[in-house]
Design an enzyme around this catalytic site. Structure first.
Site, short mmCIF file in Angstrom:
data_model
loop_
_atom_site.label_atom_id
_atom_site.label_comp_id
_atom_site.label_asym_id
_atom_site.label_seq_id
_atom_site.Cartn_x
_atom_site.Cartn_y
_atom_site.Cartn_z
N ASP A 139 -27.03 14.65 79.73
CA ASP A 139 -27.33 15.13 78.27
C ASP A 139 -27.80 16.48 78.51
OD1 ASP A 139 -26.93 12.76 76.91
OD2 ASP A 139 -28.58 11.98 77.46
N PHE A 144 -36.46 20.60 55.01
CA PHE A 144 -35.05 20.46 55.59
C PHE A 144 -34.63 19.14 55.48
CE2 PHE A 144 -32.51 19.26 59.39
CZ PHE A 144 -31.69 20.24 59.47
N SER A 145 -33.23 18.92 55.55
CA SER A 145 -32.88 17.48 55.41
C SER A 145 -31.46 17.58 56.12
CB SER A 145 -32.61 17.07 53.93
OG SER A 145 -31.39 17.34 53.51
N SER A 146 -30.93 16.52 56.65
CA SER A 146 -29.95 16.50 57.39
C SER A 146 -28.72 16.47 56.55
CB SER A 146 -30.02 15.14 58.33
OG SER A 146 -30.15 14.21 57.35
N GLU A 147 -28.85 16.42 55.25
CA GLU A 147 -27.52 16.64 54.41
C GLU A 147 -27.50 18.03 53.92
OE1 GLU A 147 -29.75 13.76 53.10
OE2 GLU A 147 -28.27 12.63 54.70
N SER A 186 -33.78 24.91 54.89
CA SER A 186 -34.96 24.54 54.21
C SER A 186 -35.40 26.09 53.51
CB SER A 186 -36.01 24.27 55.30
OG SER A 186 -36.16 25.25 56.21
N LYS A 211 -33.29 29.41 54.61
CA LYS A 211 -32.75 29.61 55.91
C LYS A 211 -32.00 28.30 56.53
CE LYS A 211 -36.39 28.34 59.29
NZ LYS A 211 -37.23 27.42 58.65
N ASP A 269 -30.90 6.50 76.87
CA ASP A 269 -32.21 5.97 76.21
C ASP A 269 -31.93 5.35 74.64
OD1 ASP A 269 -31.74 8.35 74.48
OD2 ASP A 269 -33.80 9.16 75.38
#
Lengths: 590, 663
Positions: free
Chosen positions: B293, B362-365, B369, B380, B499
């Site tokens: 990884d 911040f959001s993953s969509e 933020s 940004k 993991d």
């Protein structure tokens, strides 16, 4: 050393005649160079047979093979895995053996020539087994017991069958490594291809060449000579000598027309025929080794094996040559011009050409002889004997590739571990199954030599009554006999009556054990490889064709042979050798 | 001291033929010992001379044969002792405790041994997790030092697996039990360490076959001397044949093979890695491809701000101030590092702090933020997200971002309302020593592949910097599986680390799957090795170790077989000493045959304990190309194996002669 110096006008003639060691070594080197050249020359052709590509001969042979297959009801497209392939091989050999066995026993009553005796069943068993397995151990002198029909049908027939069987096995083996379709092929087809595309054409060429240099090839007759001195006439049978000689050498069979084999002038009249014979019994084994490398797309691997074999060849030939040229120390010590041990050798051929012939004949499974091995010095016989103890490293037609590969697997196992890899060969994983079967194949050979030898020596008073030499020599002769049988070589040292029921049957059993189980083990290995897909290599990896691999392979072979036979060698040839020196040190017994 | 007494007692117990038959070479040695005793008891029937000089010889043969077996079983029991230490320490972690079982929302305190799969327990502050499970509700810090020895607390959230015996440090959490008693992680580990010791790997089996084959040949060869002797009309002393047999059969490797197998597992355990089978360790030595990884293995896994790129017409200070404003409420790693970075540039940057601003997290969509105050907004975020938000691209900054990506950095674009202020470069730092290790892997001809979720450019940069052979960019979890599969289809041996639950199929498919102990239960079940320290780079150590184990095994085998040459040249002349003509093979010139044979047997015996440390520690080897390794090991163990015994036996002989022993 020599007290008389030959001189002639030409410097080099003088030099070579007076320095017989130098000229002998040069002759041996020339032989090796010439036989390597012809092996290399034929390799691309053998490679095409291995890979199934079209050859120039194919056009002509394919219809013949097709017709035979049609008549026999064989479908060449039907391929088999180990079981089917090996069963076909066994059944075919068994039928051929059974038919010829009865032929030999019963035909003797009808076609017997005057003065010929009928074969005993034990001798017939021994003869059939021996010719069926490419061994050609002859416990008889052929013109005295074999009718000419026997010779033409049984002997020459079996010579082709045994060579074809061996080569078919090697075709299956190479296919097992190359392919991953779990199949080894079709035995009957492979067999016919081996005969018609390779063995028959080469035998014809060899026969023609031998006829040209003076080997007789006639229908059966006897030459009757009335010597000028003496009242007895000499009756020399002649027949299709050159025809037999062709397949005898090309098929690495080795059984001659005459009891003295290639030592008899009608089989081997001069140095050219000697060279032709040596080349013809090494051409397929050496060609197969190069072809193996080419077929597996690893020429370096082929070269490495060739190098190892050549190292053994040089070792064997020079050991024999120096043993013979030094001769018996007691004789050399007498002070007169002693040119080496000429006893039992054809003077027209000489020590160097006898040595290379003898060591080539045991390095391949030919076993032909152009000199009487019984008269060799202990050191000389060691040179001829040790390839037999390694199970004929160069091997017979086809079987050489199989034998060397079992040593390769053994070596790969040790070497891979030493560099921290799990063993692999030609990008194929070597699993415990292959190790197991190559171990079986490697230990079978010493076991079937040492156990019978132990038994015979234990029962010695009864069985060894016909031995005439001193005790260390008796052991050497016995070891030679069984080693020759076990490695399917057929070379005879003699020294005792081999044609007795015990030795006929004992040798027969050893020969069978040395042939079929070992081919079986080797084909199991091929089958196991046939189920494996090759690894896609990335970058450089452990090089199976490298010098260091070759070095390790060479020492592994020597080591396994030495470890298995050292005690017997010690009380046999080594003791005899030591004794011959003791005579020298003791001031000469003569 | 006690430990050694125990090892000796266990070694003596191993003399039991029912146990010893598993090791054919030592089994034959034991039979030879019993046979010699039998022969000596009935000496008159076998013509064994009992004259003065033979008695001490017989005694020393018996003692040496006994010691040969003893050293072998001792090596094994010493190695086993080590693995027993490991299981003991694992057992110590397994503590019986109580748990708060929740049944119908009521709490009942029960013994941990009564807990079954599927039950829910509550764990409160500073309580021990009663047994293995996964978090059903809540999150918090755990102290896992009982498993890993690492005292740093680990944060876990719902769905993560927890191990019995670890201590919960926050308020309260609910755990769903995933293992019945006897099936927990620790139980399995103990079982594995004990079980793997006993099972032979395929390669060990192959070696056993090979050694058994050689042993069979030597039995036959040795026996053949008996009829040869009677044929040559001299009496062969049967004890001499026994000695010859024992020195010829590969006792060195035969004696050490079981110890080698156990030592392999132990060595892995010393790395705090639990191998589920010896085969896994052996496979590790033969790995062709290693899949790593990016995050956490090749890089530190933490992205830090490293440079600001103001847009045209924007001063450095303005850029820094807007960057500060965008992030002073941001608690993500990126935000904190950005603040730290600008504070470094402008120590008085805090004066730009805006009061009454609200934070846009911040959001993953959205992938950005920022803050909002009055009717101003500062954002940004990733270039993509920002350009989408604004509806247009700023050509200059977009080019800057592309360049940052190509260097392996992550770019963020900073905007204030509709002005593009500039770009910020974040860098994930490549571990400084990783290049060295990748190079080592390459010398050993192992292909290194990196999987990363980063884009093509970043992945290419990192892979170039770290010296990797291949990378898979934009990788989704199943890509790892596909990569393992495609390598396996090329018949290559693959190692990987994982993991997550979505790594489980790939871990199961790989030849060596190393799961992190912090990973999910599914990953740990699928893998064949588990790293208790959660250090993914350990995969490379394991490979190194696997190689070392194979090399040790191969070198000792070669050494053992090569030794036979010199032993032959000592013993055969001694057995046949009555033939003076054979004295030319007595190349060491020994004049006392019995003493020569004894010296060979002494060498044969003492070489075993001398090699025990090497067997347990492993052969030293430098990671080098196979050719170099081969050359070196053939010279050292092959030719060394031929020469060393000559010297050693000669020394022993003259030493014995020197102290006046003359038989």
């Amino acid at each position: 050393m020599s007290s008389t110096v030959v001189s002639s006008g030409n410097f080099w003639t003088t030099f070579f005649v007076n320095n017989r060691v130098v000229s002998g070594v040069i002759i041996i080197a020339l032989y090796l160079a010439i036989l390597s050249f012809f092996g290399y020359l034929i390799a691309p052709y053998i490679k095409k047979i291995y890979t199934g590509e079209n050859t120039k001969l194919r056009k002509y042979t394919d219809p013949i093979i097709g017709t035979i297959e049609k008549l026999a009801g064989v479908d060449r497209n039907e391929t088999y895995s180990f079981k089917g392939y090996f069963i076909s091989l066994i059944i075919f050999n068994f039928v051929a053996g059974a038919v010829t066995f009865f032929f030999l026993i019963f035909q003797g009553y009808f076609f017997r020539a005057p003065g010929q005796s009928v074969m005993s069943p034990s001798l017939a068993f021994n003869t059939i087994v021996s010719f069926l397995t490419n061994t050609n151990l002859q416990h008889y002198s052929s013109p005295s017991v074999l009718t000419y029909v026997d010779l033409s049908i049984v002997i020459i027939g079996l010579m082709f069958i045994s060579a074809g069987t061996g080569f078919a096995a090697s075709m299956a083996f190479v296919r097992g490594i190359m392919n991953d379709d779990k199949k080894l092929g079709n035995f009957f087809h492979d067999f016919l291809v081996a005969i018609f595309d390779l063995i028959l054409p080469l035998s014809l060429i060899a026969t023609v060449l031998l006829i040209i240099v003076g080997v007789p090839d006639v229908t059966y007759s006897n030459i009757i000579i009335h010597p000028f001195f003496g009242r007895l006439t000499v009756n020399i049978p002649v027949g299709p000598v050159a025809s037999l000689e062709g397949i005898k050498n090309i098929g690495t069979n080795g059984g001659g027309f005459y009891g003295a084999n290639a030592g008899y002038p009608f089989e081997n009249p001069n140095w050219i025929s000697n060279l032709i014979e040596v080349v013809s019994f090494t051409i397929i084994p050496i060609g197969s080794i190069f072809a193996l490398g080419q077929a597996l797309n690893n020429r370096k691997f082929g070269m490495m094996i060739y190098g190892v074999i050549m190292a053994l060849f040089v070792f064997s030939a020079l050991m024999t040559f120096f043993g013979e040229i030094a001769g018996i120390p007691a004789m050399a010590n007498l002070g007169f011009n002693y040119g080496g041990n000429f006893i039992g050798k054809e003077t027209a051929i000489g020590i160097s050409q006898s040595s290379i012939f003898a060591s080539g004949a045991t390095l391949t499974s030919t076993g032909a002889a152009n000199s009487a091995l019984i008269d060799y010095t202990p050191a000389g016989i060691l040179g001829v004997l040790f390839p037999l103890l390694l199970n004929d490293p160069l091997g017979g037609v086809g079987t050489g590739v199989l034998n060397i590969f079992t040593y390769v697997i053994f070596t790969v196992f040790l070497i891979s571990l030493m560099v921290g890899k799990l063993p692999e060969i030609m990008s194929l994983k070597v699993s415990s199954k292959e190790i197991k079967y190559s171990t079986y194949s490697l230990i079978t050979h010493p076991l079937i030599i040492i156990i019978p030898l132990g038994v015979v020596v234990l029962l010695s008073p009864i069985l060894m009554s016909s031995f005439i030499n001193t005790k260390p020599d008796q052991i050497t002769q016995l070891l030679y006999e069984f080693a020759s049988a076990a490695s399917n070589n057929g070379s005879e040292m003699g020294g005792f009556t081999t044609n007795s029921a015990f030795f006929n049957i004992m040798d027969g059993i050893i020969i069978l054990l040395g042939r079929y189980p070992i081919i079986g083990f080797q084909l199991v290995i091929a089958q196991s490889f046939a189920t494996k897909k090759p690894k896609v290599m990335y970058g450089r990896t452990f090089d199976i064709g490298s010098f260091w691999f070759g070095l390790m392979l060479f020492f592994t072979m020597i080591l396994l042979g030495l470890l298995s036979f050292f005690p017997i060698l010690a009380v046999g040839p080594l003791l005899a050798w030591g004794k011959s020196f003791s005579l020298l040190i003791g001031g000469g017994l003569l | 001291m006690n430990k050694y007494v125990e090892a000796i007692i266990n070694a003596l117990k191993e003399f039991d033929p029912r146990k010893l038959y598993r090791n054919p070479v030592m089994f034959i040695t034991e039979i030879a010992l019993l046979l010699s005793i039998y022969l000596l008891v009935f000496h008159s029937e076998y013509d064994l001379s009992l004259s003065g000089l033979y008695i001490p010889f017989y005694i020393s043969v018996l003692v040496l044969l006994f010691l040969t077996i003893f050293f072998s079983t001792l090596a094994e029991s010493l190695a086993e002792g080590k693995s027993r230490d490991i299981t003991a320490s694992l057992r110590k972690m397994k503590k019986e405790t109580t748990g708060r079982l929740i049944v119908d929302k009521e709490e009942k305190i029960v013994d941990s041994s009564t807990l079954r799969k599927g039950m829910i327990v509550e764990v409160r502050k500073n309580e021990m997790v009663p047994t293995d499970g996964e978090i059903a509700e809540g999150s918090g810090y755990f102290n896992e030092s009982s498993i890993t020895g690492e005292s740093k607390a680990v944060f876990k959230v719902t769905g993560d697996s927890v191990t019995g015996g670890t201590v919960f440090l926050d308020d309260s959490i609910k755990v769903r039990i995933t293992a019945n008693p006897g099936e927990t992680f620790l139980d399995k580990m103990i079982e594995m360490v004990e079980g793997s010791v006993r099972k032979k790997t395929p390669n060990e089996l192959a070696l056993s076959v090979l050694l058994s084959g050689l042993t069979l040949i030597f039995i036959v060869v040795t026996s053949s001397i008996l009829p040869l002797g009677s044929f040559m009309k001299f009496d062969v002393n049967l004890i001499l044949l026994v000695v010859l047999l024992i020195t010829l059969i590969p006792t060195t490797i035969g004696a050490l093979l079981p110890a080698l197998g156990i030592a392999a597992i132990n060595k892995v355990s010393q790395f705090n890695v639990i191998a589920k089978s010896g085969r896994a360790v052996e496979n590790a030595g033969d790995i062709d491809t290693i899949i790593l990884d990016k995050t956490g293995t090749i890089t530190m896994g933490e992205r830090d701000a490293s440079k600001l790129y103001p847009n045209k017409g924007v001063s450095d200070e303005v850029m820094a101030s807007v960057a500060y404003q965008s992030s002073y409420m941001d608690e993500t790693r990126e935000g904190i590092s950005l603040i730290k970075y600008v504070k470094n540039l402008f120590p008085d940057i805090e004066k730009y702090k805006i009061k009454d601003a609200s934070f846009i997290p911040f959001s993953s969509e959205t992938k950005f933020s920022g803050i909002a105050y009055d009717d101003h907004k500062i954002y940004k975020g990733s270039p993509h997200a920002i350009w989408d938000l604004m509806g247009e691209k700023d050509g200059f900054i977009d080019a800057v971002c592309a360049e940052i990506s190509s260097r392996g950095g992550t770019a963020m674009v900073l905007v204030e309302d509709s002005h593009v202020i500039g770009a910020i470069e974040f860098n994930d730092i490549i571990k400084p020593w990783i290049g060295e290790r990748i190079k080592t892997m390459k010398t050993m001809n192992i292909k290194t592949v990196m999987c990363t979720g980063d884009n093509e450019l970043t992945a290419a940069y990192i892979s170039r910097e770290a010296g990797l052979d291949e990378f898979v960019a934009n990788s989704k979890p199943q890509d790892k599986y596909l990569k393992v599969e495609s390598e396996k289809n090329q018949q290559r041996m693959v190692a990987m680390v994982g993991d997550g639950t979505n790594d489980a199929p790939a871990l199961a498919l790989a030849d060596v799957g190393l799961a992190m102990n912090s990973g999910t239960q599914a990953a740990k079940d699928a893998a064949n090795m588990i790293d208790l320290d959660n250090d993914p780079t350990k995969l490379m150590d394991v490979i190194f170790l696997g190689k070392q184990i194979l090399i040790t095994r191969g070198s000792l085998t070669t050494f053992s077989i090569a030794n036979d040459i010199s032993k032959y040249f000592v013993i055969i002349p001694a057995i046949f000493y009555i033939f003076p003509a054979l004295s030319f093979i007595n190349i060491l010139g020994f004049t006392d045959p019995l003493l020569a044979i004894t010296s060979a047997l002494i060498f044969n015996t003492i070489i075993i304990p001398l090699l025990i440390p090497m067997a347990i520690r492993g052969v030293r080897f430098k990671p080098s190309t196979v050719d170099q390794l081969l050359k070196r090991n053939i010279m050292v163990y092959g030719f060394g194996g031929v020469v060393l015994p000559f010297i050693a036996i000669g020394l022993i002989y003259h030493l014995l002669l020197g102290v006046g022993i003359l038989w």
